[in-house]
Structure formats: C-alpha cells, structure tokens
Scaffold this motif. Sequence first.
Motif, short mmCIF file in Angstrom:
data_model
loop_
_atom_site.label_atom_id
_atom_site.label_comp_id
_atom_site.label_asym_id
_atom_site.label_seq_id
_atom_site.Cartn_x
_atom_site.Cartn_y
_atom_site.Cartn_z
N THR A 328 -16.45 -9.49 8.86
CA THR A 328 -15.96 -10.15 7.65
C THR A 328 -15.98 -9.15 6.51
O THR A 328 -16.39 -7.99 6.68
CB THR A 328 -16.83 -11.37 7.27
N ASP A 329 -15.57 -9.60 5.33
CA ASP A 329 -15.64 -8.73 4.16
C ASP A 329 -17.09 -8.37 3.82
O ASP A 329 -17.35 -7.33 3.20
CB ASP A 329 -14.94 -9.37 2.96
N LYS A 330 -18.04 -9.19 4.26
CA LYS A 330 -19.45 -8.88 4.03
C LYS A 330 -19.90 -7.66 4.84
O LYS A 330 -20.95 -7.06 4.52
CB LYS A 330 -20.33 -10.09 4.38
N SER A 331 -19.15 -7.30 5.86
CA SER A 331 -19.45 -6.08 6.62
C SER A 331 -19.22 -4.86 5.73
O SER A 331 -19.99 -3.89 5.77
CB SER A 331 -18.58 -6.00 7.87
N ASP A 332 -18.15 -4.89 4.92
CA ASP A 332 -17.89 -3.81 3.96
C ASP A 332 -18.97 -3.78 2.88
O ASP A 332 -19.36 -2.70 2.42
CB ASP A 332 -16.52 -4.01 3.31
N VAL A 333 -19.44 -4.95 2.47
CA VAL A 333 -20.49 -5.02 1.44
C VAL A 333 -21.77 -4.35 1.95
O VAL A 333 -22.45 -3.64 1.20
CB VAL A 333 -20.76 -6.48 1.03
N TYR A 334 -22.09 -4.57 3.22
CA TYR A 334 -23.27 -3.92 3.81
C TYR A 334 -23.11 -2.40 3.75
O TYR A 334 -24.03 -1.68 3.33
CB TYR A 334 -23.47 -4.37 5.25
N ALA A 335 -21.95 -1.90 4.17
CA ALA A 335 -21.71 -0.46 4.14
C ALA A 335 -21.79 0.08 2.72
O ALA A 335 -22.30 1.19 2.48
CB ALA A 335 -20.35 -0.15 4.76
N PHE A 336 -21.29 -0.70 1.75
CA PHE A 336 -21.39 -0.29 0.35
C PHE A 336 -22.85 -0.16 -0.06
O PHE A 336 -23.22 0.77 -0.79
CB PHE A 336 -20.68 -1.31 -0.55
N GLY A 337 -23.69 -1.08 0.38
CA GLY A 337 -25.12 -1.00 0.07
C GLY A 337 -25.74 0.27 0.59
O GLY A 337 -26.59 0.89 -0.07
N VAL A 338 -25.34 0.71 1.78
CA VAL A 338 -25.86 1.96 2.35
C VAL A 338 -25.42 3.14 1.50
O VAL A 338 -26.21 4.06 1.22
CB VAL A 338 -25.39 2.12 3.81
N VAL A 339 -24.15 3.14 1.06
CA VAL A 339 -23.65 4.22 0.20
C VAL A 339 -24.44 4.24 -1.12
O VAL A 339 -24.79 5.31 -1.64
CB VAL A 339 -22.14 4.04 -0.09
N LEU A 340 -24.73 3.06 -1.65
CA LEU A 340 -25.50 2.97 -2.89
C LEU A 340 -26.89 3.58 -2.70
O LEU A 340 -27.43 4.25 -3.60
CB LEU A 340 -25.60 1.51 -3.32
N LEU A 341 -27.49 3.37 -1.53
CA LEU A 341 -28.80 3.98 -1.25
C LEU A 341 -28.67 5.50 -1.16
O LEU A 341 -29.56 6.23 -1.62
CB LEU A 341 -29.36 3.43 0.06
N GLU A 342 -27.59 5.99 -0.59
CA GLU A 342 -27.38 7.44 -0.54
C GLU A 342 -27.32 8.03 -1.95
O GLU A 342 -27.90 9.08 -2.23
CB GLU A 342 -26.08 7.77 0.19
N LEU A 343 -26.58 7.35 -2.85
CA LEU A 343 -26.46 7.82 -4.22
C LEU A 343 -27.81 7.78 -4.94
O LEU A 343 -28.15 8.67 -5.73
CB LEU A 343 -25.45 6.95 -4.98
N LEU A 344 -28.58 6.76 -4.65
CA LEU A 344 -29.86 6.55 -5.32
C LEU A 344 -30.95 7.48 -4.80
O LEU A 344 -31.73 8.06 -5.59
CB LEU A 344 -30.28 5.09 -5.13
N LEU A 345 -31.00 7.66 -3.50
CA LEU A 345 -32.11 8.38 -2.88
C LEU A 345 -31.76 9.80 -2.45
O LEU A 345 -32.66 10.61 -2.19
CB LEU A 345 -32.63 7.61 -1.66
N GLY A 346 -30.48 10.10 -2.31
CA GLY A 346 -30.08 11.44 -1.89
C GLY A 346 -30.34 11.71 -0.43
O GLY A 346 -30.38 12.87 0.01
N ARG A 347 -30.53 10.67 0.36
CA ARG A 347 -30.83 10.83 1.79
C ARG A 347 -29.62 10.41 2.62
O ARG A 347 -28.79 9.61 2.18
CB ARG A 347 -32.03 9.96 2.18
N ARG A 348 -29.55 10.92 3.84
CA ARG A 348 -28.49 10.55 4.76
C ARG A 348 -28.72 9.14 5.30
O ARG A 348 -29.88 8.68 5.35
CB ARG A 348 -28.40 11.54 5.93
N PRO A 349 -27.66 8.45 5.76
CA PRO A 349 -27.84 7.08 6.27
C PRO A 349 -28.70 7.01 7.52
O PRO A 349 -29.38 6.01 7.75
CB PRO A 349 -26.41 6.62 6.57
N VAL A 350 -28.69 8.07 8.33
CA VAL A 350 -29.55 8.13 9.52
C VAL A 350 -30.13 9.54 9.58
O VAL A 350 -29.39 10.54 9.49
CB VAL A 350 -28.76 7.84 10.82
#
Length: 448
Positions: A328-350
């Motif tokens: 669903t569109d909420k799947s994109d929202v989840y991925a956006f949250g991961v990108v936001l964590l990358e911007l915030l923490l400077g770490r890779r997703p995995v």
Amino acid sequence: MRSVAAAALLVLVVVHGPIFVFVDARQGLVFPPISAPQPFISSVSPSLNAFSPVAEMARAEHHRGSHNKTIISVIVASTALGLIILSVICLRIYRKRNTPKSQKDNSHSSAYAKDFVLAPFMGKQSSSKMSSTRVVTFMDYKLLETATNNFRESDILGVGGFGCVYKGLLDNNVYAAVKRLNGESPDSIREFQTEVDLLSKIRHPNIISLLGYSIHGDTRLIVYELMENGSLETQLHGPSHGSALTWYCRIKIALDTARGLEYLHEHCKPQVIHRDLKSSNILLDSNYNSKLSDFGLAVTQGTNKGNIKLSGTLGYVAPEYLLDGKLTDKSDVYAFGVVLLELLLGRRPVEKLAPSQCQSIVTWAMPQLTDRSKLPHIVDPLIRDTMDLKHLYQVAAVAVLCIQPEPSYRPLITDVLHSLVPLVPVELGGTLRITQDKPAVSVQPTES
C-alpha cells in the motif's frame, strides 16, 4: 503496410449470371445486390408487341450485347486492378530485401515501443505525445553514444541492477544522465516500460524529469535531467560522509522527498506507489533540491498486487510487504522513515556486524529514538548540537511513526509533510523563520 492498404481497398467482383455482388474488403460488408442492366422496354402497348417478332428479336440482341459489354468491362477493370496490386507487392518485397540493417533495427524498435503505448519512432529525433502536458522524445542511439563518449567507463555516474548511468552532453550543450539497460530479461523490459510510461505522464519539481529514451536492438536507454550532486546515498555514505549536508539541508531534503511522495499518493490518478524509495533513488541537484527517481518498480492503484513479484531493497522494505506481500502507500511511508533515520543518524539502513550477521537501522535505533536523554548522542556527529533540540525530537517522532510495524499506525505522507514544513527555513521552502545569525545552508527553495 502499403500492400496491406492496397489489398484493403480491393473490391472483389463476383459475377453470377446476371447478378453482381460487391464485397468491400475494408468493412467486410456485402452491399445489396445490384441487378444487371435490364433490356430496353418499349413504350408500345403489350398487344402490339405480341405481334412484332422482328422487334422482339432486336430487343433480345440488344440485351445480349449490353450484357457482354458489361462482362468485358468488369474483366478489364479487375485485370488492371490485379496488376496494380501485384506491382505494389513486388515493390514492397524489393524494398524489404534492400533495407539496410540499421533501418530494420529502427523498425523493430518502433514496433517494440508500440507495445507500451509510445508512438512510432520517426527519424533521428522525433516526439510522441504521451499526455496533455508532456512530450517524450525518442533519441537516436548514435546521438547518445556520442554524448557519452561511447559509454566511457570514466563517465559512469552510478550502477544499477540492470545497467549503468552515464553522464552525457547532448547536442544542445545540455548535460544529462543516460541510463543504459542491457539484456532482454522480462524484468528489465518491464522496468523500462514502466519507468518511461510513468515519467512521461508526471511533472513535479520533486520528481526527476524524463528527457527522452532510445531502443537499439537489445539495448534500451533512458535520458534524465542531470542532478549535479548525485544521490543522497553518495552524499551520506560516500567519501564525504555527509559533510556537505547541514541540519537544515537534511530536513529540506526530507521535505522535498515527502512532497514528491505526496504527489504520487494524493495527486496522481490513479495513485502511484514508488515501491523502491531509498537514499540512492533520491537525487540532488546543484542546490541540494531533491527529486525522486527510478520508477521501474512503481505500481499504480488498481494493479493486481497479488501478482506482483516481491521487489525492493533490504532495509527499506516494509514488514507487511516482506512477510505477506501486502503493498500500500504505507509501504512507501515506511521506506521514507528509514531515509529519515539515515539523514538523522548518518548510518546505513543495514550494517554488517559480522560476516553472517547484519543489523537494521530500525532495530538499532528504535529503543533510543524515544529516549530524549539518549537521542542527542546517536545523531550524526557532523550535525550534533547544531539544531534546536525541540526540532530534533519532532523529527525523531515523525521517523518513529513512519517505521511502525503495523501499517495502520503509520501516518499518511501528507501528515508527514505538514509536520516537516515548520522545521525548514522559509528560504528553503518551509515556514521556519530563523532569528539567529547562523546561515542555514546556501541552497535555493524548491518551487511547488
């Protein structure tokens, strides 16, 4: 095609006794029978005709002569038409045998393009209208080969699953990014078709612009506007490790990304789900305005998602899609949250902890994001202590909501957008007015 057109215009004439039947090969219709020419009927009274054998013989002779003339006319006309059709067929065969191979390749490309709605290719550079607002340009393969210095390795901007992206200089002295897809795998063909089709219909300042496309044998190329600062992934995890990205610049990138997603989810009809949102698919121009790219895996509302192959990138895929195939569109929202964590923490997703052990940024960060005493210490050291703590807590709260395991708990991307706007300076496209003398970042606001 000319021979087919000529055959379609053929009018078959069938002679059966004194009745003529006309068959229109274009419509497949049989017109009502037209009677053969009738013998001359005298205006003399019937009683007089009965006693005039000479007149009767004359009338019979006249009838036979008219009938014979009609048959002869039909035969001559049919013969002439047959000769014309035969000549056209011969000419067609001659031209086909003498067509250069390059022209045959272009002909094949044209037929291929028709399969996914694009118009036939004509000439070196022609345009085919895809929607009321966009024109997609077919570009000659040789032109793109020259523009990329024969796809020189030193001009590679990035490498994807099905090919490379090259920097190219077009004839009008405009730099572009040229994605070259090789092979005839069903996945690569489908992604090419999807991306060209979708981007030809989309126009938004936070979505990459499609400049053109080309098909040459097994090679397909997509031409985009060039984004001078590359991808967010390169900026965050490349040689500079995010040194060019200040706090306000990072929140602006998040805001631009949210605007692009909101357009796909709320304003596209039918709705578009990107399905592969990640930092490498967020591109940055010279002013760090961000744009979504790589729509090969995107799906539209109404698509039978049960028949869609599970695709995405590890670390960004929502749990319900990974485990149950629910998209669903909420799947994109989840991925956006991961990108936001990358911007915030400077770490890779995995990140790898050991040769056979990995840890996701979501698993690692979640317990600390909600602890205000720990949160400031896990922020990327390059931006640590450069922001208002209230703003930091708010961004962290948005990220926590986006990466909730249960999709119904995640916000709509519109809600995310409204939460970020007050955190971005006015000069960068938000509503925040900075009172301190610290410059935010030397970038230009994105028009929306």
